[in-house]
Design an enzyme around this catalytic site. Structure first.
Site, PDB file in Angstrom:
ATOM      1  N   LYS A 151       0.846  -1.206   0.000  1.00  0.00           N
ATOM      2  CA  LYS A 151       0.000   0.000   0.000  1.00  0.00           C
ATOM      3  C   LYS A 151       0.874   1.246   0.000  1.00  0.00           C
ATOM      4  O   LYS A 151       2.029   1.231   0.442  1.00  0.00           O
ATOM      5  CB  LYS A 151      -0.968   0.016   1.184  1.00  0.00           C
ATOM      6  CG  LYS A 151      -0.330   0.144   2.575  1.00  0.00           C
ATOM      7  CD  LYS A 151      -0.058   1.559   3.027  1.00  0.00           C
ATOM      8  CE  LYS A 151       0.748   1.593   4.312  1.00  0.00           C
ATOM      9  NZ  LYS A 151       1.346   2.902   4.626  1.00  0.00           N
ATOM     10  N   ASP A 165      -2.677  -1.388  10.050  1.00  0.00           N
ATOM     11  CA  ASP A 165      -2.865  -1.443   8.597  1.00  0.00           C
ATOM     12  C   ASP A 165      -3.524  -2.735   8.113  1.00  0.00           C
ATOM     13  O   ASP A 165      -3.913  -2.831   6.952  1.00  0.00           O
ATOM     14  CB  ASP A 165      -1.514  -1.300   7.868  1.00  0.00           C
ATOM     15  CG  ASP A 165      -0.994   0.132   7.884  1.00  0.00           C
ATOM     16  OD1 ASP A 165      -1.811   1.063   8.014  1.00  0.00           O
ATOM     17  OD2 ASP A 165       0.231   0.317   7.750  1.00  0.00           O
TER      18      ASP A 165
END
Length: 284
Positions: A10, A136
């Site tokens: 990401k 996350d």
């Protein structure tokens, strides 16, 4: 039976810290999306009740310090699974890079074991499990593009950014996320990102506007501690990347590039500074 999962990296298109919470975490507001750089996870059931992890990468822990190991143990304990599992991590994402490689591995392990053991766990529950492992992980369970709030676990899916190339470059240093957050003085942040500005750029598919709205409040800490990250940003801008930002707590810097013809010059120029350079697309 074997199952396979991709665990993409990401990047943060914006990262804002609003304040420090009473529980010690920071209240954040981030826009995150995924890129086509991914670890590949292979999972195979074992007859005995154990968790074994292997990897071709010689620099990651293969025991309970590994987030994929923790994910497997969590799902076994929570759902009383007596079978064991062998997990192989084919690592492509650099470690301690601000790209959520470990978190994405954990999320892929949750998804894969849900399939392998036919547990029927819904997405919301997988995200809740992920939140127990790291901030996350819930985002990495579903991927896509999202606004993340709270400590990262409160997710609002949004549409994808305008398609472009992404150059990722990680200098040969590792950065501790807890160290960077520990040194951040949330009350003294000089300029907060405009989440609304990023969202507008995405809604209107305005690549130029998106490049102008990229912002990460952790940069002021990381760039002071690690001048090589600042230098990498400057080099990437000079080489022609149109939007340049540090991802997460660093040290990886990414550049958004609209035209494929620009890629070779930027890629080759960055290879003079670090060996971990990747040219990938956004995952949309």
């Amino acid at each position: 039976m074997k199952v396979f999962e991709k665990a993409p990296a990401k990047i943060n298109l914006s990262l804002d810290v609003l304040h420090k919470r009473e529980d010690g975490y920071h209240e954040v507001e981030m826009v995150m999306t995924m890129v086509d750089l991914a670890d590949r996870i292979e999972m195979q059931e074992l007859p005995r009740d154990t968790i074994i992890i292997s990897s071709q990468a010689g620099y990651i822990p293969l025991d309970e310090k590994n987030l994929a190991f923790q994910a497997a143990r969590l799902i076994k304990d929570r759902y009383d699974v007596k079978q064991g599992v062998y997990i192989h991590l084919d690592k492509k994402i650099p470690v301690a890079a601000g790209l959520a490689g470990g978190s994405s591995d954990a999320a892929a392990t949750l998804r894969g074991l849900n399939r392998l053991w036919k547990l029927g766990i819904g997405t919301d529950e997988l995200q809740k499990l992920g939140a127990e492992l790291g901030s996350d992980v819930p985002f990495c369970v579903t991927g896509g593009t999202a606004i993340a709030r709270g400590r990262g676990e409160k997710l609002e899916p949004i549409e994808s950014p305008p398609q472009c190339w992404v150059i990722l470059a990680k200098p040969p240093i590792n950065v501790s996320t807890s160290e960077i957050y520990g040194k951040l003085k949330a009350a003294g942040i000089r300029k907060h990102p405009s989440t609304e500005g990023v969202l507008r750029a995405i809604r209107e598919k305005r690549f130029d506007l998106l490049c102008g709205e990229l912002s990460n409040v952790l940069e002021e800490v990381t760039l002071d501690l690690y001048p090589e990250v600042r230098q990498l940003k400057e080099v990437m801008v000079k080489l022609g990347a149109e939007g340049v930002l540090m991802s997460g707590s660093g040290p990886t810097v990414f550049g958004l590039v609209s035209k494929e013809t620009k890629i070779p010059r930027i890629y080759n120029g960055l290879r003079g500074f670090c060996k971990d350079v990747f040219a990938v697309r956004l995952l949309t």
